[in-house]
Design a protein around this motif. Sequence first.
Motif, PDB file in Angstrom:
ATOM      1  N   ALA A 118      14.822  -4.790 -42.060  1.00 57.91           N
ATOM      2  CA  ALA A 118      16.103  -4.065 -42.060  1.00 57.91           C
ATOM      3  C   ALA A 118      15.941  -2.607 -42.453  1.00 57.91           C
ATOM      4  O   ALA A 118      16.493  -1.712 -41.789  1.00 57.91           O
ATOM      5  N   ASN A 119      15.210  -2.342 -43.528  1.00 60.33           N
ATOM      6  CA  ASN A 119      15.052  -0.946 -43.939  1.00 60.33           C
ATOM      7  C   ASN A 119      14.222  -0.145 -42.947  1.00 60.33           C
ATOM      8  O   ASN A 119      14.420   1.064 -42.801  1.00 60.33           O
ATOM      9  N   ARG A 120      13.313  -0.801 -42.261  1.00 62.64           N
ATOM     10  CA  ARG A 120      12.491  -0.100 -41.261  1.00 62.64           C
ATOM     11  C   ARG A 120      13.381   0.400 -40.130  1.00 62.64           C
ATOM     12  O   ARG A 120      13.386   1.588 -39.777  1.00 62.64           O
ATOM     13  N   ILE A 121      14.170  -0.503 -39.556  1.00 62.69           N
ATOM     14  CA  ILE A 121      15.021  -0.129 -38.424  1.00 62.69           C
ATOM     15  C   ILE A 121      16.228   0.681 -38.894  1.00 62.69           C
ATOM     16  O   ILE A 121      16.614   1.678 -38.259  1.00 62.69           O
ATOM     17  N   GLY A 122      16.824   0.276 -40.002  1.00 60.42           N
ATOM     18  CA  GLY A 122      18.012   0.970 -40.495  1.00 60.42           C
ATOM     19  C   GLY A 122      17.721   2.414 -40.871  1.00 60.42           C
ATOM     20  O   GLY A 122      18.505   3.323 -40.551  1.00 60.42           O
ATOM     21  N   THR A 123      16.600   2.634 -41.561  1.00 62.72           N
ATOM     22  CA  THR A 123      16.225   3.996 -41.953  1.00 62.72           C
ATOM     23  C   THR A 123      15.904   4.838 -40.717  1.00 62.72           C
ATOM     24  O   THR A 123      16.299   6.003 -40.622  1.00 62.72           O
ATOM     25  N   TYR A 124      15.202   4.238 -39.768  1.00 61.65           N
ATOM     26  CA  TYR A 124      14.906   4.926 -38.512  1.00 61.65           C
ATOM     27  C   TYR A 124      16.210   5.351 -37.823  1.00 61.65           C
ATOM     28  O   TYR A 124      16.359   6.511 -37.402  1.00 61.65           O
ATOM     29  N   GLY A 125      17.151   4.411 -37.731  1.00 61.60           N
ATOM     30  CA  GLY A 125      18.415   4.716 -37.071  1.00 61.60           C
ATOM     31  C   GLY A 125      19.189   5.829 -37.759  1.00 61.60           C
ATOM     32  O   GLY A 125      19.788   6.692 -37.103  1.00 61.60           O
ATOM     33  N   LEU A 126      19.206   5.831 -39.081  1.00 53.26           N
ATOM     34  CA  LEU A 126      19.902   6.881 -39.818  1.00 53.26           C
ATOM     35  C   LEU A 126      19.243   8.237 -39.587  1.00 53.26           C
ATOM     36  O   LEU A 126      19.922   9.248 -39.373  1.00 53.26           O
ATOM     37  N   LEU A 127      17.896   8.273 -39.601  1.00 55.86           N
ATOM     38  CA  LEU A 127      17.200   9.548 -39.397  1.00 55.86           C
ATOM     39  C   LEU A 127      17.357  10.058 -37.969  1.00 55.86           C
ATOM     40  O   LEU A 127      17.489  11.265 -37.743  1.00 55.86           O
ATOM     41  N   VAL A 128      17.354   9.152 -36.999  1.00 54.43           N
ATOM     42  CA  VAL A 128      17.610   9.542 -35.604  1.00 54.43           C
ATOM     43  C   VAL A 128      18.989  10.180 -35.489  1.00 54.43           C
ATOM     44  O   VAL A 128      19.173  11.193 -34.797  1.00 54.43           O
ATOM     45  N   THR A 129      19.961   9.603 -36.187  1.00 54.99           N
ATOM     46  CA  THR A 129      21.323  10.123 -36.135  1.00 54.99           C
ATOM     47  C   THR A 129      21.411  11.503 -36.778  1.00 54.99           C
ATOM     48  O   THR A 129      22.092  12.406 -36.265  1.00 54.99           O
TER      49      THR A 129
ATOM     50  N   VAL B 184       2.504   5.307 -41.326  1.00 58.03           N
ATOM     51  CA  VAL B 184       2.500   5.291 -39.868  1.00 58.03           C
ATOM     52  C   VAL B 184       1.952   6.620 -39.342  1.00 58.03           C
ATOM     53  O   VAL B 184       1.744   7.563 -40.109  1.00 58.03           O
ATOM     54  N   VAL B 185       1.751   6.689 -38.042  1.00 65.98           N
ATOM     55  CA  VAL B 185       1.172   7.899 -37.451  1.00 65.98           C
ATOM     56  C   VAL B 185       1.998   8.344 -36.250  1.00 65.98           C
ATOM     57  O   VAL B 185       2.891   7.644 -35.780  1.00 65.98           O
ATOM     58  N   GLY B 186       1.652   9.540 -35.747  1.00 64.04           N
ATOM     59  CA  GLY B 186       2.221  10.031 -34.500  1.00 64.04           C
ATOM     60  C   GLY B 186       3.699  10.349 -34.570  1.00 64.04           C
ATOM     61  O   GLY B 186       4.221  10.823 -35.585  1.00 64.04           O
ATOM     62  N   LYS B 187       4.391  10.040 -33.456  1.00 65.43           N
ATOM     63  CA  LYS B 187       5.805  10.378 -33.333  1.00 65.43           C
ATOM     64  C   LYS B 187       6.653   9.652 -34.378  1.00 65.43           C
ATOM     65  O   LYS B 187       7.635  10.190 -34.893  1.00 65.43           O
ATOM     66  N   GLU B 188       6.260   8.414 -34.699  1.00 66.24           N
ATOM     67  CA  GLU B 188       7.004   7.650 -35.701  1.00 66.24           C
ATOM     68  C   GLU B 188       6.929   8.346 -37.054  1.00 66.24           C
ATOM     69  O   GLU B 188       7.917   8.399 -37.790  1.00 66.24           O
ATOM     70  N   LYS B 189       5.778   8.916 -37.359  1.00 71.16           N
ATOM     71  CA  LYS B 189       5.627   9.623 -38.635  1.00 71.16           C
ATOM     72  C   LYS B 189       6.560  10.830 -38.684  1.00 71.16           C
ATOM     73  O   LYS B 189       7.163  11.131 -39.721  1.00 71.16           O
ATOM     74  N   GLU B 190       6.703  11.509 -37.544  1.00 70.93           N
ATOM     75  CA  GLU B 190       7.602  12.672 -37.485  1.00 70.93           C
ATOM     76  C   GLU B 190       9.049  12.274 -37.770  1.00 70.93           C
ATOM     77  O   GLU B 190       9.756  12.967 -38.488  1.00 70.93           O
ATOM     78  N   ILE B 191       9.463  11.154 -37.192  1.00 71.93           N
ATOM     79  CA  ILE B 191      10.845  10.706 -37.391  1.00 71.93           C
ATOM     80  C   ILE B 191      11.117  10.428 -38.865  1.00 71.93           C
ATOM     81  O   ILE B 191      12.187  10.752 -39.397  1.00 71.93           O
ATOM     82  N   PHE B 192      10.145   9.842 -39.560  1.00 70.42           N
ATOM     83  CA  PHE B 192      10.358   9.462 -40.956  1.00 70.42           C
ATOM     84  C   PHE B 192      10.094  10.611 -41.933  1.00 70.42           C
ATOM     85  O   PHE B 192      10.146  10.410 -43.144  1.00 70.42           O
ATOM     86  N   ASP B 193       9.840  11.800 -41.396  1.00 76.86           N
ATOM     87  CA  ASP B 193       9.760  12.996 -42.240  1.00 76.86           C
ATOM     88  C   ASP B 193      11.195  13.533 -42.386  1.00 76.86           C
ATOM     89  O   ASP B 193      11.772  14.057 -41.436  1.00 76.86           O
ATOM     90  N   VAL B 194      11.751  13.372 -43.559  1.00 70.36           N
ATOM     91  CA  VAL B 194      13.158  13.706 -43.779  1.00 70.36           C
ATOM     92  C   VAL B 194      13.401  15.194 -43.540  1.00 70.36           C
ATOM     93  O   VAL B 194      12.613  16.034 -43.987  1.00 70.36           O
TER      94      VAL B 194
END
Length: 799
Positions: free
Chosen positions: A210-221, A273-283
């Motif tokens: 849940a936190n993996r997808i939920g946090t990703y979704g919030l940061l994408v938003t 994580v690495v690559g594009k995913e790492k960029e997304i999780f950089d607040v």
Amino acid sequence: MKRSINRAAVIGSGVMGSGIAAHLANIGIPVVMLDIVPRELTEHEKRKGLTTKDRAVRNRLAEQSKKALLKQKPSPVTTRKNLELIETGNMEDDLERLHQADWIIEVVTEDLAVKKKVMAIVEEHRKEGAIVSSNTSGISIEAMAEGRSKEFQRHFLGTHFFNPPRYLKLLEIIPTSHTDSDIVQFIAEFGENVLGKGVVEAKDTPNFIANRIGTYGLLVTVREMLDSNYSVGEVDSVTGPMIGRPKSATFRTLDVVGLDTFIHVAGNVHEQVVGKEKEIFDVPSFMKEMLEKGWLGAKNGQGFYHKKKENGGSSIYELDPKTLQYQERKKLKTAATEMAKQQKGTGNKLKALVGATGDRAGDLVWSVLKPVLIYSADLLGEIADDIVSIDQAMKWGFGWELGPFELWDAIGVSATVERMEQEGDTVPSWVHDMLSDGYESFYQKEDGSQYYLHRGGYQRQEDNPRHIDLKNLKSTQGALRKNSGASLIDLGDGIACLEFHSQNNAIGLDIIQMVNSALEEVDQNYDGLVIGNQGKNFCVGANLAMMLLEAQDDNFYELELVIRKFQEMTMNIKYSTKPIVAAPFNMALGGGAEVALPAAAIQASLETYMGLVEVGVGLIPGGGGTKELYLKELRNLPNGVDIDLMKIANDVFEKVATAKVSESAAEARENGFLNTNDRISANPDHLLFDAKKRALALAEAGYRAPAPEKVPVVGNAGYALMLLGAKTLQNSGYATAHDVKIAEKLAHVLSGGRIREGSLIDEQVMLDLEREAFLSLIGEPLTQTRMQHMLVKGKPLRN
């Protein structure tokens, strides 16, 4: 070996640790909560002459956390009495107490080295066979178990509760490669059946499901807001209920969670994580600047929103992420949002929004949903083995109405995959394979069963016998009887269920007629009846709008008829020849409580907010609620205890006159709405199953309808005493003249009329007094103003 959890231990007494301890206590499990020994004295301790050797100092952290539970809103405990089940101690003097625990839960700081040190201590002091778990939100469970004995490792796993543990349903369990399968199964069953959780098994990956997808979704938003120049308020206006998410939407959710907590959780993934995913999780940098300024959200009153007092009131402003200044809140109102509002069901609302290309709201919704759908599909197999676990985790942990794969089905898989690829996105190959093989959706229903796509084909989703789905039952077998307000449904095994489904489950003539019809059917063909439903609330009372219109039109003959019918209905429930079990949950107010009180038994959800609240709209209960609460309190008295009628009458008077509502089923019991024969279900999904079992047990025990009761009343003396209390409040400025008039009517009912103290009267006399008082008050202009205010504003008016 048959396992049970008779005692538990929680190590770490922070917000999460104390919350878990509180929830264990809510269920009735004694728990010891330990924390570290403070190394320095507080100024208060110095003034008292204490030293670091005193137990009051050494247990300070755990003891302060226990006391803080009473101050938190919403409360982590269902009743303050549960605190008696929580003992406190420290990690130096009380380690031997770990040996008494069947389950030891570690909830210390999110640092692997610290957690491994705690695990070494736990291994030294736990008893053989005791289960040990970590509540980490992202640290590797496997790494925590390294260096421990095989016996320890077999009994060790992750148990990730969501905060606050009392209210959030999700419990992720994370086994290691060494965890015994029977331990995993036991904790899963215990979590669901005893703790009332929705349990999913997650893999040992960063932030689990849940936190993996939920946090990703919030940061994408957040990034979409920055890239496309939306405001905080605009985003929240379309990413909440309109797309099946909680009212807190995106940024209010971040304020509630706390920016510090969110950034920490995002950092867990960013580091691993690495690559594009790492960029997304950089607040984004502006959020880091907010953290430096201490703008954490609700915990300190300022975050993405800031409530300011001004002009005698208060206004809420939203943050401008570019300037870090606060500005007036904005909402996004477009053709797509207006179209979505007209649609029924979240799926249709989503289709209206997603299909509105070129619309500012439609483009926002598509831009924040699309990456989440692709990301969820990419992670299948990495964070969980099946799509069901991912969907349930998001629904239970983040309050989504639809999980990502359910949502994808709702907007159409084939069409959206085509659109994604036209826009240059890469869709996981297994989704392509699914479509190529002729599967158009991730889920499918057939013959009342749910199937989900798994390993190249549809697999039947196992039915949980404790989950009764009324909607599914009606679609497969139909209703025995129904009208616009309610339906009678066969639950099997000789038990029927009466389901309310009027607007807001408000009680009108349609429901009254259906209750009486259901009782006839059950009397002839069934062994018992459950009154329950699966709406938002059990029942929030009578149809207020209808009653107000009738009163304003001076249709008092019609009103008198409705109230008389309501009273006859509640008496029919009480004196039914077959056992009736009421299954209240969430709000059971006014008429909702009056339906439950006369039942042979109540099976209440843990989260049941019950009360007779008619005073809030200038009335008193008219359907027998005052009488039944009074009688229930009389029956609750232990054998051999002298009956103090005055005390009981005053107690009921106070609860009804102040419209007291319980904050849990346990508190409803303390308030007299439940007695020792009534039961509480920890898991709301099990409520109807438990109520059915209760009805069956009563029937098998040879249930007989109760004999008609005589009601002992306090008469003139009690009336005078109750009225004196109301007058005192008025003289102190706590009650208006109209409040006193309402109290006078209530006192007249409870006292049984102007008669001698200790007189015995028929129930019907008390019902007649209730009905007369109700009709008298509803004709008052001030009462009608209160009713109008409640209908328009949704909150009571004092006038």
